[in-house]
Scaffold this active site. Structure first.
Site, PDB file in Angstrom:
ATOM      1  N   PRO A  10       0.787  -1.225   0.000  1.00 25.35           N
ATOM      2  CA  PRO A  10       0.000   0.000   0.000  1.00 25.35           C
ATOM      3  C   PRO A  10       0.822   1.280   0.000  1.00 25.35           C
ATOM      4  O   PRO A  10       1.829   1.379   0.711  1.00 25.35           O
ATOM      5  CB  PRO A  10      -0.819  -0.096   1.294  1.00 25.35           C
ATOM      6  CG  PRO A  10      -0.078  -1.067   2.143  1.00 25.35           C
ATOM      7  CD  PRO A  10       0.545  -2.044   1.191  1.00 25.35           C
ATOM      8  N   ARG A  18       5.319  10.811  -2.508  1.00 26.98           N
ATOM      9  CA  ARG A  18       4.864  10.611  -1.133  1.00 26.98           C
ATOM     10  C   ARG A  18       6.039  10.798  -0.176  1.00 26.98           C
ATOM     11  O   ARG A  18       7.012  10.047  -0.228  1.00 26.98           O
ATOM     12  CB  ARG A  18       4.331   9.189  -1.025  1.00 26.98           C
ATOM     13  CG  ARG A  18       4.055   8.731   0.371  1.00 26.98           C
ATOM     14  CD  ARG A  18       3.960   7.204   0.402  1.00 26.98           C
ATOM     15  NE  ARG A  18       3.657   6.758   1.722  1.00 26.98           N
ATOM     16  CZ  ARG A  18       3.995   5.563   2.204  1.00 26.98           C
ATOM     17  NH1 ARG A  18       4.642   4.701   1.441  1.00 26.98           N
ATOM     18  NH2 ARG A  18       3.686   5.239   3.425  1.00 26.98           N
ATOM     19  N   ASN A  74       8.052  -5.452  -0.214  1.00 31.61           N
ATOM     20  CA  ASN A  74       7.866  -4.259   0.605  1.00 31.61           C
ATOM     21  C   ASN A  74       6.372  -4.176   0.872  1.00 31.61           C
ATOM     22  O   ASN A  74       5.592  -3.711   0.033  1.00 31.61           O
ATOM     23  CB  ASN A  74       8.358  -2.988  -0.105  1.00 31.61           C
ATOM     24  CG  ASN A  74       8.269  -1.776   0.822  1.00 31.61           C
ATOM     25  OD1 ASN A  74       7.623  -1.830   1.869  1.00 31.61           O
ATOM     26  ND2 ASN A  74       8.897  -0.681   0.437  1.00 31.61           N
ATOM     27  N   ARG A 107      12.444   4.725  13.265  1.00 29.54           N
ATOM     28  CA  ARG A 107      11.229   5.535  13.153  1.00 29.54           C
ATOM     29  C   ARG A 107      10.282   5.259  14.332  1.00 29.54           C
ATOM     30  O   ARG A 107      10.720   4.790  15.365  1.00 29.54           O
ATOM     31  CB  ARG A 107      10.574   5.257  11.787  1.00 29.54           C
ATOM     32  CG  ARG A 107      11.508   5.630  10.627  1.00 29.54           C
ATOM     33  CD  ARG A 107      10.856   5.423   9.277  1.00 29.54           C
ATOM     34  NE  ARG A 107       9.668   6.264   9.120  1.00 29.54           N
ATOM     35  CZ  ARG A 107       8.754   6.098   8.155  1.00 29.54           C
ATOM     36  NH1 ARG A 107       8.899   5.117   7.283  1.00 29.54           N
ATOM     37  NH2 ARG A 107       7.713   6.905   8.078  1.00 29.54           N
TER      38      ARG A 107
END
Ligand code: DQA
Length: 147
Positions: A10, A18, A74, A107
Protein backbone atom coordinates in the site's frame (compact mmCIF):
# COMPACT_ATOMS: atom_id res chain seq x y z
CA UNK A 1 16.44 -19.02 -15.28
CA UNK A 2 15.37 -18.00 -11.78
CA UNK A 3 12.30 -15.86 -11.36
CA UNK A 4 11.81 -13.08 -8.79
CA UNK A 5 8.60 -11.24 -7.91
CA UNK A 6 9.10 -7.62 -6.82
CA UNK A 7 6.00 -7.02 -4.74
CA UNK A 8 5.06 -3.64 -3.32
CA UNK A 9 2.18 -2.94 -0.98
CA UNK A 10 0.00 0.00 0.00
CA UNK A 11 0.93 3.56 -0.94
CA UNK A 12 4.09 2.48 -2.72
CA UNK A 13 2.40 3.40 -6.01
CA UNK A 14 2.96 6.99 -4.81
CA UNK A 15 6.73 6.64 -4.49
CA UNK A 16 8.54 9.74 -5.65
CA UNK A 17 5.80 12.11 -4.53
CA UNK A 18 4.86 10.61 -1.13
CA UNK A 19 6.97 12.03 1.71
CA UNK A 20 10.11 12.26 -0.49
CA UNK A 21 12.14 13.34 2.55
CA UNK A 22 11.62 9.78 3.87
CA UNK A 23 11.12 7.66 0.77
CA UNK A 24 13.13 9.59 -1.84
CA UNK A 25 12.31 10.94 -5.29
CA UNK A 26 12.55 7.66 -7.22
CA UNK A 27 9.15 6.57 -8.56
CA UNK A 28 7.81 3.02 -8.42
CA UNK A 29 8.17 2.75 -12.16
CA UNK A 30 11.85 3.80 -11.83
CA UNK A 31 12.32 1.11 -9.14
CA UNK A 32 10.69 -1.52 -11.33
CA UNK A 33 12.85 -0.53 -14.33
CA UNK A 34 15.97 -0.71 -12.12
CA UNK A 35 14.96 -4.20 -10.95
CA UNK A 36 14.31 -5.43 -14.52
CA UNK A 37 17.68 -4.06 -15.68
CA UNK A 38 19.44 -5.63 -12.71
CA UNK A 39 17.63 -8.90 -13.39
CA UNK A 40 19.07 -8.96 -16.92
CA UNK A 41 22.54 -8.38 -15.44
CA UNK A 42 22.33 -11.22 -12.91
CA UNK A 43 20.33 -13.59 -15.12
CA UNK A 44 17.01 -13.47 -13.27
CA UNK A 45 13.56 -13.00 -14.75
CA UNK A 46 11.73 -10.20 -12.93
CA UNK A 47 7.98 -9.69 -12.48
CA UNK A 48 6.73 -6.56 -10.73
CA UNK A 49 3.41 -6.04 -8.97
CA UNK A 50 1.87 -3.53 -6.57
CA UNK A 51 -1.41 -3.44 -4.71
CA UNK A 52 -2.98 -1.29 -2.02
CA UNK A 53 -5.18 -4.22 -0.97
CA UNK A 54 -4.16 -6.82 1.61
CA UNK A 55 -6.18 -9.66 0.01
CA UNK A 56 -4.73 -8.93 -3.43
CA UNK A 57 -1.23 -9.16 -1.92
CA UNK A 58 -2.17 -12.49 -0.31
CA UNK A 59 -3.35 -13.73 -3.73
CA UNK A 60 -0.08 -12.64 -5.37
CA UNK A 61 1.99 -14.41 -2.68
CA UNK A 62 -0.12 -17.58 -3.02
CA UNK A 63 0.27 -17.47 -6.81
CA UNK A 64 4.07 -17.18 -6.45
CA UNK A 65 4.18 -20.81 -5.34
CA UNK A 66 5.67 -22.82 -8.18
CA UNK A 67 6.02 -19.67 -10.32
CA UNK A 68 8.70 -17.56 -8.62
CA UNK A 69 11.81 -18.69 -6.74
CA UNK A 70 11.83 -15.62 -4.56
CA UNK A 71 9.89 -12.51 -3.60
CA UNK A 72 11.26 -9.09 -2.67
CA UNK A 73 8.42 -7.82 -0.51
CA UNK A 74 7.87 -4.26 0.61
CA UNK A 75 4.55 -4.75 2.37
CA UNK A 76 4.36 -1.08 3.43
CA UNK A 77 2.18 -0.55 6.49
CA UNK A 78 0.81 -4.12 6.28
CA UNK A 79 4.26 -5.18 7.50
CA UNK A 80 3.24 -4.02 10.96
CA UNK A 81 -0.29 -5.45 11.02
CA UNK A 82 -0.82 -8.38 8.68
CA UNK A 83 -0.98 -11.91 10.03
CA UNK A 84 -2.63 -12.78 6.68
CA UNK A 85 0.53 -11.84 4.76
CA UNK A 86 2.67 -13.74 7.27
CA UNK A 87 0.52 -16.87 6.84
CA UNK A 88 0.60 -16.53 3.04
CA UNK A 89 4.42 -16.43 3.12
CA UNK A 90 4.50 -19.51 5.39
CA UNK A 91 2.44 -21.42 2.84
CA UNK A 92 4.44 -20.30 -0.17
CA UNK A 93 7.60 -22.09 -1.19
CA UNK A 94 9.24 -18.94 -2.57
CA UNK A 95 11.92 -17.36 -0.38
CA UNK A 96 11.00 -13.88 0.80
CA UNK A 97 13.28 -10.92 1.43
CA UNK A 98 11.61 -8.18 3.46
CA UNK A 99 12.42 -4.73 2.12
CA UNK A 100 11.83 -1.19 3.35
CA UNK A 101 13.12 2.01 1.82
CA UNK A 102 13.36 3.67 5.22
CA UNK A 103 15.02 2.32 8.35
CA UNK A 104 11.85 1.22 10.17
CA UNK A 105 13.81 0.72 13.41
CA UNK A 106 14.85 4.38 13.48
CA UNK A 107 11.23 5.53 13.15
CA UNK A 108 8.05 5.41 15.27
CA UNK A 109 7.82 2.43 17.63
CA UNK A 110 4.75 1.02 15.83
CA UNK A 111 7.00 0.44 12.81
CA UNK A 112 9.44 -1.68 14.84
CA UNK A 113 7.07 -4.67 14.85
CA UNK A 114 7.13 -6.73 11.65
CA UNK A 115 4.96 -9.76 10.93
CA UNK A 116 7.12 -10.39 7.85
CA UNK A 117 10.55 -10.67 9.51
CA UNK A 118 9.95 -14.04 11.25
CA UNK A 119 9.04 -15.69 7.93
CA UNK A 120 11.55 -13.89 5.69
CA UNK A 121 15.06 -15.13 4.95
CA UNK A 122 16.31 -11.63 5.72
CA UNK A 123 15.55 -7.94 5.93
CA UNK A 124 16.99 -4.96 4.08
CA UNK A 125 15.94 -1.50 5.20
CA UNK A 126 17.20 2.05 5.20
CA UNK A 127 18.97 2.15 1.83
CA UNK A 128 16.18 3.73 -0.21
CA UNK A 129 15.55 2.46 -3.73
CA UNK A 130 19.01 0.87 -3.88
CA UNK A 131 17.72 -1.61 -1.30
CA UNK A 132 15.82 -3.43 -4.06
CA UNK A 133 19.11 -4.15 -5.84
CA UNK A 134 20.73 -5.26 -2.56
CA UNK A 135 17.75 -7.51 -1.92
CA UNK A 136 17.92 -9.09 -5.39
CA UNK A 137 21.63 -9.83 -4.96
CA UNK A 138 21.06 -11.23 -1.47
CA UNK A 139 18.23 -13.45 -2.71
CA UNK A 140 20.26 -14.70 -5.67
CA UNK A 141 23.21 -15.55 -3.39
CA UNK A 142 20.89 -17.25 -0.91
CA UNK A 143 19.34 -19.40 -3.64
CA UNK A 144 22.77 -20.27 -5.04
CA UNK A 145 24.60 -21.00 -1.79
CA UNK A 146 21.98 -21.26 0.94
CA UNK A 147 23.60 -18.42 2.88
C1 DQA B 1 7.91 1.25 4.31
C2 DQA B 1 7.90 1.47 5.82
C3 DQA B 1 6.50 1.28 6.39
O1 DQA B 1 6.50 1.51 7.79
C4 DQA B 1 5.54 2.26 5.74
O2 DQA B 1 4.23 2.05 6.23
C5 DQA B 1 5.58 2.22 4.26
C6 DQA B 1 6.88 2.12 3.61
C7 DQA B 1 9.29 1.57 3.69
O3 DQA B 1 9.52 1.19 2.55
O4 DQA B 1 10.12 2.24 4.32
O5 DQA B 1 4.56 2.33 3.59
O6 DQA B 1 7.63 -0.12 4.05
Amino acid sequence: MRSFLILNGPNLNLLGTRQPEIYGHTTLSDVEDMCRTHGEKIGVSVTCAQSNHEGALVDLIQDARGTHDGIILNAGAYTHTSIALMDAIKGCEAKVVELHLSNIHARESFRHKSYISPVAIGLICGFGAHGYILAMDALQTHLETGS
